[in-house]
Design an enzyme around this catalytic site. Sequence first.
Site, PDB file in Angstrom:
ATOM      1  N   GLY A  90       0.821  -1.206   0.000  1.00  0.00           N
ATOM      2  CA  GLY A  90       0.000   0.000   0.000  1.00  0.00           C
ATOM      3  C   GLY A  90       0.855   1.256   0.000  1.00  0.00           C
ATOM      4  O   GLY A  90       0.596   2.211  -0.739  1.00  0.00           O
ATOM      5  N   PHE A 115      17.785 -19.474   1.241  1.00  0.00           N
ATOM      6  CA  PHE A 115      16.396 -19.574   1.682  1.00  0.00           C
ATOM      7  C   PHE A 115      15.736 -20.750   0.976  1.00  0.00           C
ATOM      8  O   PHE A 115      16.190 -21.172  -0.097  1.00  0.00           O
ATOM      9  CB  PHE A 115      15.649 -18.270   1.366  1.00  0.00           C
ATOM     10  CG  PHE A 115      15.049 -17.621   2.586  1.00  0.00           C
ATOM     11  CD1 PHE A 115      15.827 -16.914   3.481  1.00  0.00           C
ATOM     12  CD2 PHE A 115      13.686 -17.729   2.843  1.00  0.00           C
ATOM     13  CE1 PHE A 115      15.274 -16.322   4.600  1.00  0.00           C
ATOM     14  CE2 PHE A 115      13.120 -17.139   3.963  1.00  0.00           C
ATOM     15  CZ  PHE A 115      13.904 -16.433   4.847  1.00  0.00           C
ATOM     16  N   GLN A 122      -0.640 -21.166   3.016  1.00  0.00           N
ATOM     17  CA  GLN A 122       0.656 -21.684   3.446  1.00  0.00           C
ATOM     18  C   GLN A 122       0.772 -21.828   4.960  1.00  0.00           C
ATOM     19  O   GLN A 122       0.495 -20.882   5.707  1.00  0.00           O
ATOM     20  CB  GLN A 122       1.765 -20.741   2.973  1.00  0.00           C
ATOM     21  CG  GLN A 122       3.159 -21.182   3.405  1.00  0.00           C
ATOM     22  CD  GLN A 122       4.242 -20.419   2.681  1.00  0.00           C
ATOM     23  OE1 GLN A 122       4.622 -19.337   3.081  1.00  0.00           O
ATOM     24  NE2 GLN A 122       4.713 -20.965   1.571  1.00  0.00           N
ATOM     25  N   HIS A 137       3.627 -22.202   7.518  1.00  0.00           N
ATOM     26  CA  HIS A 137       5.083 -22.094   7.657  1.00  0.00           C
ATOM     27  C   HIS A 137       5.534 -23.170   8.629  1.00  0.00           C
ATOM     28  O   HIS A 137       4.923 -23.349   9.687  1.00  0.00           O
ATOM     29  CB  HIS A 137       5.430 -20.695   8.189  1.00  0.00           C
ATOM     30  CG  HIS A 137       6.884 -20.355   8.126  1.00  0.00           C
ATOM     31  ND1 HIS A 137       7.823 -20.994   8.899  1.00  0.00           N
ATOM     32  CD2 HIS A 137       7.555 -19.447   7.390  1.00  0.00           C
ATOM     33  CE1 HIS A 137       9.024 -20.485   8.634  1.00  0.00           C
ATOM     34  NE2 HIS A 137       8.887 -19.548   7.715  1.00  0.00           N
ATOM     35  N   LEU A 175       6.424 -16.577  14.359  1.00  0.00           N
ATOM     36  CA  LEU A 175       7.297 -17.043  13.298  1.00  0.00           C
ATOM     37  C   LEU A 175       8.761 -17.146  13.724  1.00  0.00           C
ATOM     38  O   LEU A 175       9.310 -16.235  14.335  1.00  0.00           O
ATOM     39  CB  LEU A 175       7.199 -16.047  12.126  1.00  0.00           C
ATOM     40  CG  LEU A 175       7.969 -16.418  10.866  1.00  0.00           C
ATOM     41  CD1 LEU A 175       7.372 -17.661  10.235  1.00  0.00           C
ATOM     42  CD2 LEU A 175       7.945 -15.257   9.890  1.00  0.00           C
ATOM     43  N   THR A 223      11.998 -17.449  11.593  1.00  0.00           N
ATOM     44  CA  THR A 223      12.323 -17.303  10.179  1.00  0.00           C
ATOM     45  C   THR A 223      13.029 -18.516   9.576  1.00  0.00           C
ATOM     46  O   THR A 223      13.850 -19.172  10.224  1.00  0.00           O
ATOM     47  CB  THR A 223      13.189 -16.052   9.927  1.00  0.00           C
ATOM     48  OG1 THR A 223      13.583 -16.043   8.546  1.00  0.00           O
ATOM     49  CG2 THR A 223      14.467 -16.063  10.766  1.00  0.00           C
ATOM     50  N   GLU A 224      12.695 -18.743   8.311  1.00  0.00           N
ATOM     51  CA  GLU A 224      13.402 -19.731   7.507  1.00  0.00           C
ATOM     52  C   GLU A 224      14.892 -19.387   7.431  1.00  0.00           C
ATOM     53  O   GLU A 224      15.726 -20.240   7.141  1.00  0.00           O
ATOM     54  CB  GLU A 224      12.782 -19.705   6.106  1.00  0.00           C
ATOM     55  CG  GLU A 224      13.021 -20.886   5.248  1.00  0.00           C
ATOM     56  CD  GLU A 224      12.088 -20.834   4.030  1.00  0.00           C
ATOM     57  OE1 GLU A 224      10.857 -20.867   4.219  1.00  0.00           O
ATOM     58  OE2 GLU A 224      12.594 -20.747   2.914  1.00  0.00           O
ATOM     59  N   ARG A 254       8.343 -24.565   1.742  1.00  0.00           N
ATOM     60  CA  ARG A 254       7.633 -24.636   3.020  1.00  0.00           C
ATOM     61  C   ARG A 254       6.545 -25.707   3.060  1.00  0.00           C
ATOM     62  O   ARG A 254       6.359 -26.349   4.095  1.00  0.00           O
ATOM     63  CB  ARG A 254       7.013 -23.267   3.312  1.00  0.00           C
ATOM     64  CG  ARG A 254       8.075 -22.251   3.634  1.00  0.00           C
ATOM     65  CD  ARG A 254       7.500 -20.860   3.765  1.00  0.00           C
ATOM     66  NE  ARG A 254       8.571 -19.934   4.111  1.00  0.00           N
ATOM     67  CZ  ARG A 254       8.417 -18.613   4.168  1.00  0.00           C
ATOM     68  NH1 ARG A 254       7.240 -18.067   3.892  1.00  0.00           N
ATOM     69  NH2 ARG A 254       9.434 -17.841   4.499  1.00  0.00           N
ATOM     70  N   HIS A 302       0.350 -19.055   7.891  1.00  0.00           N
ATOM     71  CA  HIS A 302       1.276 -17.958   7.639  1.00  0.00           C
ATOM     72  C   HIS A 302       0.886 -17.050   6.486  1.00  0.00           C
ATOM     73  O   HIS A 302       0.962 -15.830   6.597  1.00  0.00           O
ATOM     74  CB  HIS A 302       2.660 -18.562   7.368  1.00  0.00           C
ATOM     75  CG  HIS A 302       3.753 -17.561   7.183  1.00  0.00           C
ATOM     76  ND1 HIS A 302       4.063 -16.627   8.157  1.00  0.00           N
ATOM     77  CD2 HIS A 302       4.618 -17.343   6.163  1.00  0.00           C
ATOM     78  CE1 HIS A 302       5.071 -15.878   7.726  1.00  0.00           C
ATOM     79  NE2 HIS A 302       5.420 -16.268   6.514  1.00  0.00           N
ATOM     80  N   ARG A 310       3.976 -20.376  -1.886  1.00  0.00           N
ATOM     81  CA  ARG A 310       4.914 -19.266  -2.042  1.00  0.00           C
ATOM     82  C   ARG A 310       6.293 -19.634  -1.494  1.00  0.00           C
ATOM     83  O   ARG A 310       6.407 -20.268  -0.450  1.00  0.00           O
ATOM     84  CB  ARG A 310       4.397 -18.029  -1.294  1.00  0.00           C
ATOM     85  CG  ARG A 310       5.370 -16.878  -1.316  1.00  0.00           C
ATOM     86  CD  ARG A 310       4.835 -15.625  -0.669  1.00  0.00           C
ATOM     87  NE  ARG A 310       4.646 -15.692   0.762  1.00  0.00           N
ATOM     88  CZ  ARG A 310       5.642 -15.651   1.665  1.00  0.00           C
ATOM     89  NH1 ARG A 310       6.909 -15.587   1.279  1.00  0.00           N
ATOM     90  NH2 ARG A 310       5.364 -15.694   2.950  1.00  0.00           N
ATOM     91  N   SER A 358       7.236 -12.888  -0.674  1.00  0.00           N
ATOM     92  CA  SER A 358       6.138 -12.000  -0.257  1.00  0.00           C
ATOM     93  C   SER A 358       6.624 -10.556  -0.285  1.00  0.00           C
ATOM     94  O   SER A 358       5.918  -9.666  -0.760  1.00  0.00           O
ATOM     95  CB  SER A 358       5.632 -12.357   1.136  1.00  0.00           C
ATOM     96  OG  SER A 358       6.677 -12.269   2.074  1.00  0.00           O
TER      97      SER A 358
END
Lengths: 251, 577
Positions: B17, B116, B236, B238, B248, B250-251, B282, B352, B392, B397
Amino acid sequence: MKVNLEIQRFNPETDTAPHFKTYEVVVDPTDRVLDALMDIKRNTDGSLAFRRSCAHGVCGSDAMVINGTEALACKTLIQDVTTEEGATIRIEPARHMKVQRDLMVEQEGFFQNFRSVKPFFIPDDSKQKPEKEYAQSIEERAQFDDPTKCILCGACYSACPVLDKNPNFIGPAAIVQASRFVFDSRDSGLGARLEILDQPDGVWACENHFECTRVCPREIKVTKMINFTKRAIKQYRDERGEQVNDGGAQA
Amino acid sequence: MIKHEYDAVIVGAGGSGLYAALEASKTARTAVVSKLFPSRSHTGAAQGGIGAALGNVEEDKPEWHAFDTVKGGDYLVDQQAAKILAEDAVRAVYDLENRGLPFSRTDEGKIAQRRFGGHTHHFGEGPVHRSCYAADRTGHMILQTLYQQCIKNDVSFFDEFQAMDVIMDGNRVAGIVALELATGEIHLFRSKAVLFATGGFGRMFKITSNAYANTGDGPALLARAGIPLMDMEFYQFHPTGIKGMGILITEGVRGEGGILRNRSGERFMETYAPTLLDLAPRDMVSRAIMTEIAAGRGVRGDRKIDDYVMLDATHLGKETVYSKIPDIADFCKTYLAIDPAEKPMPVQPTAHYAMGGIPTTIDGVVTTGTVTYDGLYAVGECACVSVHGANRLGTNSLVDLVVFGRRAGMHIADYVKGASMPSLPEGAEEAAVKKIERLHDGSKGPHVGPFYTRMQEAMMAKVGVYRNERPMTEAVDLIRTLRDEFRAVRSEDTNKAFNSDVLGILELENLLDLSLVTAASALNRKESRGAHSREDYPERDDAGWLKHTLASLDGQDVKIDYKDVDTSIWEPKPRTY
């Protein structure tokens, strides 16, 4: 376990003064204070008003005063406050901002101060923009890592004793946000920020009480960043043979 | 009622946005209407990085990134869109850096990159350093940087305004109706263009990494306006949320070398993804965890869906943990009282990210493929281009936000130049006004709490990582019941001003509507693809199902239609890692 949440309530449409209302809640010691507040709101009293969003300490919505100390309700576990069955936890809105409703406070002034320090990247326009990224060493990047963590929750603003007596002080968060750029090797906007920072109600109003540092939920060394900023301003003025505008406080 | 007139209204102030607002406001009179202060948006919670083939650490190419995105999405990705995503990612990352974003750095002073999940070199040969990161606070830095730029460029904000309705004049947008928290007043925004950037809706599930604010407001109110939502069955999970809380992890922890282990300490990903191991996409890692749990190899070993496994980062050393994933260390300390440099982290899959959402063109214009809605836009998680397909990849994202936020903003700036100000249909605000009046009609209804509990538990257990016909049918039935019972809910707060109870009720309505669309879309798709994994239809079925779902809400029914997938670059192949 059961605990009592003693919550300050205030409805400007019907109340003349704030009062406390007590709610008994069943919690796990590892629940967040926010979990208890959400339980009350959704299952007992939908009129209780507070802000919240991420629920894990990164959005900065739910700064409040929990048993006398500023904290994020989502980063404070019940066991951080009490392990005693039947204990009372007192919850009040953040200070130095007008109460809108219960635990919601008016943040416009706080954000206004933040916006006033030009909290955006100001590159040196005389230099050519790089084709790719600006070069910055790991060490240079580390210089301003701490203030990049700020989430504008206002806990420091609530805890600062200077604001008790001087509501015009721009407050710790605005200075931290400015310092994030002042110590960024790519930025050259210190001069442009001086009209706000180098004022008696700017950096110089800070008296090193360290309350901001103590309550910061992001563990930013706020007072240290303010003092570094004072030093940078002093140096900037010295280099130009000018005096800092501290209203005589430092003299 | 208060009236406003703008060239463009942007609903939502997260990454997409704000980026759209920055571009649109260069020429168009633009207002950003957001239910949160912009800096509170959930973009700020993204951790591990933004993928772009800069090649700062090793050789990389946008083409490889595009291919990984397509394969990661199990070939439900529109391939030309993925190509744009990967190519523009490089420009977008340099643009963010040039606007001051404080990326972590390499020894040479370049933007640092890490590995990742699902990101590979040479079309799947091995993991590649593609994720550009700022410690584990990349989303926070993107949100801060874009908000800073909006302050610099004097963008107009309407903070704490809840969008309630989109106003359409046929297939053309005419504005929105919004509720102001501070006053309880209804505002009518008349506008040539309206862009929805309202983020995700993970709060329909019990365990989620999403914020309380992630209630899918944009997709829900478009669905109620008769606009179909695409690929809603693809949600998804996660693999690594903090046990019980969903926060979360993180990966990036696995990108830095972290390893998932079952109760015997086995590195179980060796069985499921021999090449990419813990850095498989994921959906595959989440399924692997649930399979281990179902076989009694979770830490508790009780085979229940809330059992968990361990994410081990202890071998990385304190220096890496504290410098590369400092916020993870902080979360572990706060919520688990452990130091991840010393003890493994208890994790389980957490709801997620919505791959599905409002169907759009590559410029954010809302379209079903056959019907295009003039002036109506969507970007970010609430939109579906589709660049994420059925699953995804991590870091995409954030790429999506900046790439398509910018494209939509530019398209809006151009569109409003040639468009006239639409006329507002008579009584455009009526429905919203009546809805609020009903919530305040003085009757007493049930608390919202049990609605949340029942919806979230059903969606988690029956429309979760593994799916089956019967539980999904039960979920659809339950959501229908809840939507019926919901009509009795009333505001327990009698005030107009700062009535957060009303906002909570509007959010619940949105979640219930999207839960129905999600569950019905999942029930309809009789194959397994990406994050949609059916035990009763375990194989991917390209002949029958290589197509996007378009689901329209019609009372208690969900009508299903389809849209073609763009497979113009790479032939769909079996997906192994």
